[in-house]
Design an enzyme around this catalytic site. Structure first.
Site, PDB file in Angstrom:
ATOM      1  N   GLY A  73       0.774  -1.238   0.000  1.00 27.76           N
ATOM      2  CA  GLY A  73       0.000   0.000   0.000  1.00 27.76           C
ATOM      3  C   GLY A  73       0.804   1.285   0.000  1.00 27.76           C
ATOM      4  CG  ASP A 124      -9.024  -0.054   9.063  1.00 29.39           C
ATOM      5  OD1 ASP A 124      -9.808   0.190   9.987  1.00 29.39           O
ATOM      6  OD2 ASP A 124      -9.404  -0.359   7.925  1.00 29.39           O
ATOM      7  CB  SER A 125      -7.586  -2.664  13.440  1.00 30.65           C
ATOM      8  OG  SER A 125      -6.423  -3.359  13.054  1.00 30.65           O
ATOM      9  N   GLY A 126      -4.940  -0.662  13.476  1.00 29.19           N
ATOM     10  CA  GLY A 126      -3.650  -0.426  14.114  1.00 29.19           C
ATOM     11  C   GLY A 126      -2.886  -1.697  14.454  1.00 29.19           C
ATOM     12  CG  ASP A 181      -5.771  -3.355  -2.353  1.00 25.59           C
ATOM     13  OD1 ASP A 181      -5.558  -2.948  -1.190  1.00 25.59           O
ATOM     14  OD2 ASP A 181      -6.074  -4.534  -2.599  1.00 25.59           O
TER      15      ASP A 181
HETATM   16  C1  PRP Z   1      -3.598  -2.600   4.752  1.00 23.03           C
HETATM   17  C2  PRP Z   1      -2.846  -1.295   4.913  1.00 23.03           C
HETATM   18  C3  PRP Z   1      -2.182  -1.457   6.257  1.00 23.03           C
HETATM   19  C4  PRP Z   1      -3.127  -2.340   7.018  1.00 23.03           C
HETATM   20  C5  PRP Z   1      -3.924  -1.486   7.959  1.00 23.03           C
HETATM   21  O1  PRP Z   1      -2.700  -3.528   4.229  1.00 23.03           O
HETATM   22  O2  PRP Z   1      -1.905  -1.098   3.898  1.00 23.03           O
HETATM   23  O3  PRP Z   1      -0.923  -2.091   6.153  1.00 23.03           O
HETATM   24  O4  PRP Z   1      -4.009  -2.960   6.065  1.00 23.03           O
HETATM   25  O5  PRP Z   1      -4.805  -2.280   8.691  1.00 23.03           O
HETATM   26  P1  PRP Z   1      -4.757  -2.381  10.285  1.00 23.03           P
HETATM   27  O6  PRP Z   1      -4.434  -1.026  10.840  1.00 23.03           O
HETATM   28  O7  PRP Z   1      -6.177  -2.802  10.589  1.00 23.03           O
HETATM   29  O8  PRP Z   1      -3.766  -3.434  10.667  1.00 23.03           O
HETATM   30  P2  PRP Z   1      -3.145  -4.839   3.447  1.00 23.03           P
HETATM   31  O9  PRP Z   1      -3.023  -6.009   4.386  1.00 23.03           O
HETATM   32  O10 PRP Z   1      -4.489  -4.620   2.802  1.00 23.03           O
HETATM   33  O11 PRP Z   1      -2.015  -5.005   2.370  1.00 23.03           O
HETATM   34  P3  PRP Z   1      -1.529  -4.006   1.207  1.00 23.03           P
HETATM   35  O12 PRP Z   1      -0.648  -2.960   1.860  1.00 23.03           O
HETATM   36  O13 PRP Z   1      -0.761  -4.903   0.295  1.00 23.03           O
HETATM   37  O14 PRP Z   1      -2.746  -3.380   0.544  1.00 23.03           O
END
Ligand code: PRP
Length: 181
Positions: free
Chosen positions: A51, A110-112, A166
């Site tokens: 991301g 998001d959730s951290g 994404d």
């Molecule tokens: C997404 C984003 C963060 C994480 C945030 O990654 O890029 O790394 O989720 O979520 P959280 O705070 O609830 O842990 P994802 O796993 O979708 O992978 P990506 O970066 O490849 O899109």
């Protein structure tokens, strides 16, 4: 929204949340904040893939002091679509972290859970300091990591895509951030 339709294969967005111009202005400002925060020492920006790839590329060009760049690939496992907090590194940075100022660059908190666990893993590598720079913070993490130091924008609790974020691996290439809800 013609541009979105053309770029995303006809997807419709509720609204543009951050324009390309707003993002560019804020990223330039974050670059200045990071430049000022590290007057001395070795600085390593660690982009959490996938991301962060666009944000990281723009951010490093806005930092006006020496730095190195590497990447982290983490996998959250144990449940389906919700981040489980069980994080392991699929790609471990090749660069030695010991004694360096580390800034983990993330697209969204998001959730951290992902970052909280990653911080534990990175602390064990004995960096001189550890900070997190996120473009977006939804501000819903019950216990945001203490290392969260640089935040681009507070984000609404919506399904955001673009500028690296994404939807089922699509839409990362949009130059702006839209709400798909
Ligand atoms: C997404 C984003 C963060 C994480 C945030 O990654 O890029 O790394 O989720 O979520 P959280 O705070 O609830 O842990 P994802 O796993 O979708 O992978 P990506 O970066 O490849 O899109």
């Amino acid at each position: 929204m013609d541009d979105l339709s053309r770029r995303s294969g006809g997807r419709k967005a509720k609204s543009v949340v951050f324009t390309a111009e707003q993002i560019a202005t804020r990223v330039a400002s974050l670059g200045r904040e990071i430049t000022a925060a590290y007057p001395d020492g070795d600085l390593l920006l660690l982009g959490l893939l996938k991301g962060s790839f666009i944000f990281l590329a723009d951010l490093v060009r806005a930092v006006e002091r020496p730095l190195q760049v590497d990447f982290l690939v983490a996998s959250s496992y144990g449940s389906g679509t919700v981040s489980s907090g069980n994080v392991r590194l699929l790609y471990d940075p090749a660069t030695d972290l010991a004694g360096k100022h580390i800034v983990v660059v993330e697209d969204i908190i998001d959730s951290g859970r992902t970052l909280t666990r990653l911080v534990e893993l990175l602390r064990a590598r004995h960096p001189a300091s550890l900070a997190i720079c996120t473009l977006l913070d939804k501000q819903i993490a019950p216990e945001p990591p203490a290392e969260l130091r640089f935040v681009g924008f507070h984000a609404p609790p919506a399904f955001l895509v673009g500028y690296g974020l994404d939807h089922a691996e699509n839409c990362r290439h949009l130059p702006y951030i839209v709400d798909l809800d």
